[in-house]
Scaffold this motif. Structure first.
Motif, PDB file in Angstrom:
ATOM      1  N   HIS A   1       0.828  -1.207   0.000  1.00 25.79           N
ATOM      2  CA  HIS A   1       0.000   0.000   0.000  1.00 25.79           C
ATOM      3  C   HIS A   1       0.865   1.262   0.000  1.00 25.79           C
ATOM      4  O   HIS A   1       0.524   2.264  -0.641  1.00 25.79           O
ATOM      5  CB  HIS A   1      -0.922   0.006   1.218  1.00 25.79           C
ATOM      6  N   CYS A   2       1.973   1.208   0.716  1.00 23.52           N
ATOM      7  CA  CYS A   2       2.866   2.367   0.797  1.00 23.52           C
ATOM      8  C   CYS A   2       3.521   2.657  -0.553  1.00 23.52           C
ATOM      9  O   CYS A   2       3.554   3.807  -1.000  1.00 23.52           O
ATOM     10  CB  CYS A   2       3.926   2.114   1.865  1.00 23.52           C
ATOM     11  N   LEU A   3       4.027   1.620  -1.208  1.00 20.74           N
ATOM     12  CA  LEU A   3       4.807   1.804  -2.436  1.00 20.74           C
ATOM     13  C   LEU A   3       3.952   1.943  -3.688  1.00 20.74           C
ATOM     14  O   LEU A   3       4.426   2.445  -4.708  1.00 20.74           O
ATOM     15  CB  LEU A   3       5.774   0.627  -2.605  1.00 20.74           C
TER      16      LEU A   3
ATOM     17  N   CYS B   1      -2.575   2.956  -6.514  1.00 22.59           N
ATOM     18  CA  CYS B   1      -3.459   1.844  -6.875  1.00 22.59           C
ATOM     19  C   CYS B   1      -4.520   1.589  -5.809  1.00 22.59           C
ATOM     20  O   CYS B   1      -5.458   0.822  -6.040  1.00 22.59           O
ATOM     21  CB  CYS B   1      -2.644   0.566  -7.084  1.00 22.59           C
ATOM     22  N   PHE B   2      -4.352   2.218  -4.634  1.00 23.98           N
ATOM     23  CA  PHE B   2      -5.275   1.983  -3.526  1.00 23.98           C
ATOM     24  C   PHE B   2      -5.792   3.317  -2.981  1.00 23.98           C
ATOM     25  O   PHE B   2      -5.464   3.715  -1.858  1.00 23.98           O
ATOM     26  CB  PHE B   2      -4.573   1.192  -2.416  1.00 23.98           C
TER      27      PHE B   2
ATOM     28  N   TYR C   1      -0.362   5.716   3.889  1.00 27.70           N
ATOM     29  CA  TYR C   1      -0.153   4.279   4.015  1.00 27.70           C
ATOM     30  C   TYR C   1       1.250   3.950   4.524  1.00 27.70           C
ATOM     31  O   TYR C   1       1.495   2.844   4.998  1.00 27.70           O
ATOM     32  CB  TYR C   1      -0.352   3.591   2.664  1.00 27.70           C
ATOM     33  N   CYS C   2       2.174   4.894   4.394  1.00 24.43           N
ATOM     34  CA  CYS C   2       3.551   4.644   4.822  1.00 24.43           C
ATOM     35  C   CYS C   2       3.758   4.924   6.305  1.00 24.43           C
ATOM     36  O   CYS C   2       4.852   4.695   6.833  1.00 24.43           O
ATOM     37  CB  CYS C   2       4.526   5.493   4.004  1.00 24.43           C
ATOM     38  N   GLY C   3       2.734   5.429   6.963  1.00 27.68           N
ATOM     39  CA  GLY C   3       2.855   5.758   8.380  1.00 27.68           C
ATOM     40  C   GLY C   3       2.201   4.714   9.270  1.00 27.68           C
ATOM     41  O   GLY C   3       1.119   4.208   8.966  1.00 27.68           O
ATOM     42  N   LEU C   4       2.839   4.394  10.370  1.00 30.73           N
ATOM     43  CA  LEU C   4       2.290   3.405  11.297  1.00 30.73           C
ATOM     44  C   LEU C   4       0.934   3.804  11.882  1.00 30.73           C
ATOM     45  O   LEU C   4       0.109   2.927  12.146  1.00 30.73           O
ATOM     46  CB  LEU C   4       3.288   3.146  12.434  1.00 30.73           C
TER      47      LEU C   4
END
Length: 204
Positions: free
Chosen positions: A174-176, A180-181, A190-193
């Motif tokens: 999801h982060c990379l 697409c999402f 999406y890259c954050g906890l």
């Protein structure tokens, strides 16, 4: 006249059948494959936790524990890093992870087919990955990751549960590939906890 009309109708139908593949861009094809993979990964809890002994772990390379924090660290430390470099690492690492899971599963294990299905989906994702430019080489740190993941006699082994490895796969995907999402919340990170902590009650 009837024959002419029938011919025109047939030609139009043929054109309609040909148009979708032509109109599907590489990015669209990639997102379609990734969304299919996402739907399959939703079943990881049952297959990689409930179908295995409690706290069951497998041995993997240090680099194969590819988490959100690894992405953040690489982006901060590696010069000339491109998203494509990280996406290639994600693909390689998770293909290797699936191989390691399959090595410990008997063919008749209830999660064996699920894992081979994931392998097949990863191959399909790889087929629609944009090719790397011949004029550019990945940064040295990325090349080192490629090399260490393939090492047989590595000193950097770790023991991790299969579910944790697939959780990492799901979140880093999801982060990379965030385009697409899409989310209703345009500021969703999406890259954050915090996003994943907030979503623990959901099936992620």
């Amino acid at each position: 006249m009837v024959r002419s009309t029938a011919w025109l109708l047939g030609a139009l139908l043929g054109l309609i059948c040909v148009l979708p593949p032509v109109l599907m861009t590489p990015r669209t094809a990639q997102c379609t494959s990734l969304k299919t993979l996402k739907n399959k990964l939703i079943g990881r809890r049952r297959n990689m936790k409930h179908n295995l002994p409690i706290n069951y772990t497998i041995r993997v390379h240090y680099e194969e524990v590819f988490k959100l924090s690894n992405i953040t660290r690489l982006r901060a430390r590696v010069e000339d890093l491109e998203d494509g470099d990280l996406q290639d690492v994600w693909l390689l690492v998770n293909q290797e992870v699936l191989k390691r899971i399959l090595r410990v599963l008997p063919v008749r294990h209830p999660s064996y087919k699920y894992t081979t299905d994931l392998e097949d989906l990863f191959r399909k994702v790889q087929q629609v990955f944009p090719p790397q430019s011949d004029e550019r080489e990945p940064p040295e740190q990325i090349e080192e990751i490629y090399k260490r993941v393939k090492e047989i006699d590595s000193k950097g082994w770790r023991f991790v549960t299969p579910k944790s490895l697939l959780d990492n796969c799901y979140r880093t995907m999801h982060c990379l590939f965030k385009d697409c999402f899409p989310s209703e919340d345009r500021e969703q990170d999406y890259c954050g906890l915090p996003h994943w902590r907030k979503g623990r009650k959901r099936l992620q």
